[in-house]
Design an enzyme around this catalytic site. Structure first.
Site, PDB file in Angstrom:
ATOM      1  N   SER A  23      -6.077   3.048   5.068  1.00 25.40           N
ATOM      2  CA  SER A  23      -5.295   2.383   6.120  1.00 25.40           C
ATOM      3  C   SER A  23      -3.845   2.178   5.733  1.00 25.40           C
ATOM      4  O   SER A  23      -3.067   1.631   6.511  1.00 25.40           O
ATOM      5  CB  SER A  23      -5.920   1.029   6.460  1.00 25.40           C
ATOM      6  OG  SER A  23      -5.822   0.134   5.363  1.00 25.40           O
TER       7      SER A  23
ATOM      8  N   HIS B 179      -5.928  -1.566   9.446  1.00 21.03           N
ATOM      9  CA  HIS B 179      -6.859  -1.466   8.316  1.00 21.03           C
ATOM     10  C   HIS B 179      -8.310  -1.343   8.816  1.00 21.03           C
ATOM     11  O   HIS B 179      -9.058  -0.477   8.356  1.00 21.03           O
ATOM     12  CB  HIS B 179      -6.703  -2.686   7.415  1.00 21.03           C
ATOM     13  CG  HIS B 179      -7.753  -2.780   6.360  1.00 21.03           C
ATOM     14  ND1 HIS B 179      -7.829  -1.884   5.318  1.00 21.03           N
ATOM     15  CD2 HIS B 179      -8.796  -3.632   6.204  1.00 21.03           C
ATOM     16  CE1 HIS B 179      -8.875  -2.193   4.556  1.00 21.03           C
ATOM     17  NE2 HIS B 179      -9.480  -3.254   5.066  1.00 21.03           N
TER      18      HIS B 179
ATOM     19  N   GLU C 247     -13.560  -0.802  -0.272  1.00 22.12           N
ATOM     20  CA  GLU C 247     -12.123  -0.917  -0.004  1.00 22.12           C
ATOM     21  C   GLU C 247     -11.284   0.140  -0.732  1.00 22.12           C
ATOM     22  O   GLU C 247     -10.351   0.683  -0.162  1.00 22.12           O
ATOM     23  CB  GLU C 247     -11.604  -2.310  -0.390  1.00 22.12           C
ATOM     24  CG  GLU C 247     -12.077  -3.449   0.508  1.00 22.12           C
ATOM     25  CD  GLU C 247     -11.543  -3.393   1.940  1.00 22.12           C
ATOM     26  OE1 GLU C 247     -10.824  -2.436   2.295  1.00 22.12           O
ATOM     27  OE2 GLU C 247     -11.879  -4.312   2.706  1.00 22.12           O
TER      28      GLU C 247
ATOM     29  N   HIS D 231     -11.791   1.234   8.021  1.00 25.55           N
ATOM     30  CA  HIS D 231     -13.242   1.009   8.013  1.00 25.55           C
ATOM     31  C   HIS D 231     -14.023   1.743   9.102  1.00 25.55           C
ATOM     32  O   HIS D 231     -15.089   2.292   8.833  1.00 25.55           O
ATOM     33  CB  HIS D 231     -13.548  -0.487   8.152  1.00 25.55           C
ATOM     34  CG  HIS D 231     -13.223  -1.289   6.936  1.00 25.55           C
ATOM     35  ND1 HIS D 231     -13.956  -1.201   5.770  1.00 25.55           N
ATOM     36  CD2 HIS D 231     -12.239  -2.195   6.689  1.00 25.55           C
ATOM     37  CE1 HIS D 231     -13.449  -2.027   4.862  1.00 25.55           C
ATOM     38  NE2 HIS D 231     -12.405  -2.645   5.388  1.00 25.55           N
TER      39      HIS D 231
HETATM   40  N1  HBI Z   1     -12.656 -11.421   5.510  1.00 28.06           N
HETATM   41  N2  HBI Z   1     -12.117 -10.842   7.676  1.00 28.06           N
HETATM   42  C1  HBI Z   1     -12.288 -10.491   6.400  1.00 28.06           C
HETATM   43  N3  HBI Z   1     -12.062  -9.203   6.021  1.00 28.06           N
HETATM   44  C2  HBI Z   1     -12.230  -8.807   4.738  1.00 28.06           C
HETATM   45  O1  HBI Z   1     -12.027  -7.624   4.415  1.00 28.06           O
HETATM   46  C3  HBI Z   1     -12.623  -9.762   3.779  1.00 28.06           C
HETATM   47  C4  HBI Z   1     -12.825 -11.086   4.211  1.00 28.06           C
HETATM   48  N4  HBI Z   1     -13.192 -12.019   3.324  1.00 28.06           N
HETATM   49  C5  HBI Z   1     -13.441 -11.719   1.945  1.00 28.06           C
HETATM   50  C6  HBI Z   1     -13.152 -10.326   1.589  1.00 28.06           C
HETATM   51  N5  HBI Z   1     -12.811  -9.442   2.465  1.00 28.06           N
HETATM   52  C7  HBI Z   1     -13.215  -9.921   0.161  1.00 28.06           C
HETATM   53  O2  HBI Z   1     -13.242 -11.026  -0.676  1.00 28.06           O
HETATM   54  C8  HBI Z   1     -14.398  -9.040  -0.171  1.00 28.06           C
HETATM   55  O3  HBI Z   1     -14.304  -8.709  -1.516  1.00 28.06           O
HETATM   56  C9  HBI Z   1     -15.699  -9.700   0.061  1.00 28.06           C
HETATM   57  N1  NLE Z   2      -3.373  -2.683   1.963  1.00 29.83           N
HETATM   58  C1  NLE Z   2      -4.161  -2.331   3.125  1.00 29.83           C
HETATM   59  C2  NLE Z   2      -3.242  -1.797   4.200  1.00 29.83           C
HETATM   60  O1  NLE Z   2      -2.045  -1.930   4.101  1.00 29.83           O
HETATM   61  O2  NLE Z   2      -3.732  -1.254   5.173  1.00 29.83           O
HETATM   62  C3  NLE Z   2      -4.984  -3.488   3.628  1.00 29.83           C
HETATM   63  C4  NLE Z   2      -5.989  -3.955   2.615  1.00 29.83           C
HETATM   64  C5  NLE Z   2      -6.892  -5.057   3.080  1.00 29.83           C
HETATM   65  C6  NLE Z   2      -7.891  -5.415   2.042  1.00 29.83           C
HETATM   66 FE    FE Z   3     -11.276  -4.092   4.442  1.00 33.38          FE
END
Ligand code: HBI
Ligand code: NLE
Ligand code: FE
Length: 442
Positions: free
Chosen positions: A359, A295, A340, A300
């Protein structure tokens, strides 16, 4: 209880700050621990008021501000928390002046006569936030406990002891990392782990054709050339981080799992992306509810190599610094439906830029499905998202998505939304020092 307080007020650094804190529980200077920062602000008062159900009562209430010459700085209404069954609204009002001031006391007295309920919140407390690059070492160490919000049934990894052990090992590595360390620790991935990557990589790439925004495909091609993206190799966070630093100034910091919304979003303000380093369970490669290295890297990383898209993340990150607690979930929801799961129009067609879509070939299939039972798409509307769509599923594909016209459209809308968040200060990221500068607004 008395709400009278004297002397200077400080925004304390407590991570547990409540949106509404009785003034007499505010800490004074001497109670602020050494390693904590605080922000001095001019006097402000916040109240929550449920007005009586009478015609024109809001107008009358606002007239009181005029009467006493008190300057209202923020007004917000929500269906009443105190009177759930009626159609009453709670008004959240912030205004200048403290309870020590005569006009403010008179104002509150008048308002209480026309309301069913009135709470004085005192000076709105600002949660601590990192302002220095190395402050980031104070966050990111605590991950949400395993399975928070994610059902065991959704996650094959929870039942596989060997997998769990491996993940803990990788997590330990991440926790040791400090911002001044030269390198993100490298992980030697096992054959099983590389197998999962090998399975996903070509499938994902096939799905990107005609479905990912062009900026994503461009970045990915570059990253195959320069930083180890390949079917048979799980790239190292360190190499990706170095590449991103050279392209956009973003960097990757390893993290053990899910951080709190606040900590995760705060990192983005500094162009720091907290990234997991373990890989999803081999039994369900098409979709996982949690972030994993597929992911982070396939979703990202290519977007962080593009300034326009990376900026969207930073804007949300900056907005999260010292953001009132009750606003944070809104930013989290906005992040969810843009960074996302966002889509963007490109030459008349919908394309994905959201990492959660890119992802997961399961989600890519669903999102671009031509079948009758397909997801819904709405134009990007940040306020609508933040106010009304916080109940998105986290363990299945999304029932609907929001589509922007272009990255400029997304940028403008996210900026406008973030600008409206009630904070008594502005923040700026200083690219050279990598610090955040705080500017009092008043
Ligand atoms: N922490 N490591 C990590 N990765 C994320 O994508 C992530 C998180 N904490 C909170 C979060 N995402 C979501 O709640 C976002 O909406 C902020
Ligand atoms: N559903 C995503 C994946 O399978 O790659 C991950 C999402 C994380 C927020
Ligand atoms: Fe993410």
């Amino acid at each position: 209880s008395s709400t009278h307080h004297v002397g200077k007020r400080f925004f304390t650094t407590s991570q547990t700050a409540q949106a509404a804190v009785p003034a007499d529980t505010m800490r004074d200077n001497s109670e602020i621990a050494e390693d904590q920062r605080y922000f001095e602000v001019n006097d402000k008062t916040g109240i929550i008021v449920t007005l009586k159900d009478e015609k024109g009562v809001l107008n009358k209430a606002l007239g009181v501000f005029d009467k006493y010459g008190v300057c209202l700085s923020h007004i917000e209404s929500k269906p009443s928390k105190f009177y759930k069954k009626s159609k009453a609204y709670d008004f959240y009002l912030d205004f200048e002046g403290s309870f020590d001031d005569e006009p403010v006391r008179n104002l509150i007295s008048d308002l209480s006569k026309m309301s069913k309920h009135l709470t004085i919140c005192g000076t709105p407390e600002v949660p601590w936030f990192p302002t220095n690059f190395y402050d980031l070492d104070k966050i990111g160490k605590e991950t949400l406990s395993e399975g928070d919000g994610i059902q065991e049934a959704d996650h094959p990894g929870f039942r596989d002891e060997e997998y769990k052990k491996r993940r803990n090992f990788i997590t330990e590595l991440a926790l040791k990392y400090q911002m001044y360390d030269k390198e993100v620790p490298r992980v030697e991935y096992t054959d099983t782990e590389v197998g999962v990557w090998q399975h996903c990589y070509p499938k994902l790439k096939k799905h990107y054709v005609g479905r990912a925004v062009k900026e994503f495909n461009e970045s990915l091609a570059q990253m195959e050339k320069y930083c180890g993206f390949a079917e048979d190799n799980i790239p190292q966070l360190e190499d990706i981080s170095q590449y991103l630093i050279s392209k956009t100034g973003w960097r990757i910091r390893p993290v053990g799992g899910l951080l709190s919304q606040r900590e995760f979003l705060n990192g983005l303000a500094f162009k720091v992306f907290h990234s997991t380093q373990y890989i999803r369970h081999h039994s369900a490669p098409e979709y996982t509810p949690e972030p994993d290295i597929i992911h982070e890297l396939m979703g990202h990383a290519p977007m962080f190599a593009n300034k326009h898209y990376a900026d969207l993340s930073q804007m949300i990150g900056l907005a999260s610094l010292g953001c009132p607690d009750h606003y944070l979930p809104r930013l989290g929801t906005l992040y969810w439906f843009t960074i996302e799961f966002g889509l963007c129009m490109e030459e008349g067609e919908r394309k994905a830029y959201g990492a959660g879509i890119l992802s997961s070939f399961g989600e890519l299939d669903w999102c671009f499905s031509q079948e009758e039972k397909a997801p819904k798409f709405f134009p990007l509307d940040c306020e609508e998202i933040a106010e009304n769509h916080g109940d998105f599923p986290i363990s299945s594909v999304q029932p609907y998505y929001f589509v922007s016209e272009s990255w400029e459209d997304a940028r403008k809308k996210i900026r406008d939304y973030c600008d409206a968040i009630p904070r008594p200060f502005n923040v700026f990221y200083n690219e050279k020092t990598q610090n955040i500068e705080v500017d009092r607004k008043i």
